[in-house]
Design an enzyme around this catalytic site. Sequence first.
Site, PDB file in Angstrom:
ATOM      1  N   HIS A 222     -27.819  36.884   6.399  1.00 55.78           N
ATOM      2  CA  HIS A 222     -28.107  36.381   5.053  1.00 55.78           C
ATOM      3  C   HIS A 222     -27.770  34.892   5.029  1.00 55.78           C
ATOM      4  CE1 HIS A 222     -28.871  36.172   0.899  1.00 55.78           C
ATOM      5  NE2 HIS A 222     -27.825  36.785   0.394  1.00 55.78           N
ATOM      6  N   HIS A 261     -38.522  36.066   7.621  1.00 56.07           N
ATOM      7  CA  HIS A 261     -37.906  36.416   6.352  1.00 56.07           C
ATOM      8  C   HIS A 261     -38.458  37.761   5.910  1.00 56.07           C
ATOM      9  CE1 HIS A 261     -36.625  36.184   2.153  1.00 56.07           C
ATOM     10  NE2 HIS A 261     -35.849  35.179   2.498  1.00 56.07           N
ATOM     11  N   ASP A 315     -33.402  28.283   6.003  1.00 57.21           N
ATOM     12  CA  ASP A 315     -32.250  27.922   6.836  1.00 57.21           C
ATOM     13  C   ASP A 315     -32.613  27.016   8.006  1.00 57.21           C
ATOM     14  OD1 ASP A 315     -30.352  29.593   5.429  1.00 57.21           O
ATOM     15  OD2 ASP A 315     -31.373  31.297   6.330  1.00 57.21           O
TER      16      ASP A 315
END
Length: 379
Positions: A222, A261, A315
């Site tokens: 996460h 994702h 990210d």
Amino acid sequence: MSVTEIARGLEGVVFTETKLSYIDGQAGKLYYAGYPIEALAEESSYEEVAFLLLQGRLPKKEELEAFKAQLAAERELPEVVLNALKAYPKHTHPMSALRTAVSQLGMLDERAEDLSQEGLYQKSIALISRIATIVAALKRIREGKEPVAPRKDLSHAANFLYMVNGEVPSREQEKLFDVALVLHAEHGMNASTFTALAVHSTSADIYSSITAAIGALKGPRHGGANEAVMRSVQEVGAPERAVAWVQEKLAKKERIMGMGHRVYKALDPRARILKKYAEIVAQKHGRTQEYEILTRIEAEAGKVLGPKGIYPNVDFYSGVVYSDLGIPVEFFTPIFAVARIVGWAAHILEYNATDNRLLRPKARYVGELDLEYVPLEAR
């Protein structure tokens, strides 16, 4: 027992309604309360986005100024919390320290058990401000420095960087960090948001809900993924090694951190925006090697993963921006929490005002039944 289909990872399960955000994973689009993320990232500010998520609408000018003042007034930490931060073991992960500090704030708040909408809203404002102060103070303490007291005359982004680095950031630095905060502020029913709501649905105080959400965000699957991306960059070491590194990872069927994702089957729109800012950082501030490694990883991995709908997520490029702002790798995930606290709080407020039903999923029992109990001395 009736046989029911199991939704592994709760994928596809819908348990509530929301007006806070919408993700079109096939088209690679993200909206906060109906507004495209691209417009908010470029034209808005974190404070305005926070107001939007908490109130469900964009503020008028005087409302925004009042909201900023309210946030600024809550930035100071109790002395006992600052002292506790200094006493934490140096090996403790910053997310663990943040989790404990937020829990401590709950113990100090005499109004912690107030679950009224107004009570939850006021505590949300305080948490948005104080989580930023906690993270900045932790970073200074880890460096053997005294925490820098917050200023009320700076924006949320500028004040955080001031507390982190001890000097007022440039307009460009403020914008870089503000955009990163906006992009991480909210993202639907992710693991940490669901965790916050699961705890809140038991009528626990908001500090318990946010403490649990921080615990969920800590994991590398996460929020911790942004740390893992920069560890990968460090592992690659040089741009010319990126292609071979990717090929080796894929051959071993290992994950390329920051790629893919659960929701997006197209490029994460937040990654597209951050890539642009990462390029600016690379060109102006000497982060060219890190940026080039990432672009080569993206290009090489994309040859195999792209046709499978696996693209960079938020990210992937965020670490280059954070590093340029003087933020160490181990603080990337706490920065995520600094931004996402508003999403967590907004979902708690929304759920409290609408469903407010105890979350109680089921699990299919696959064990044995009616086993004969054997006394301990006979086993």
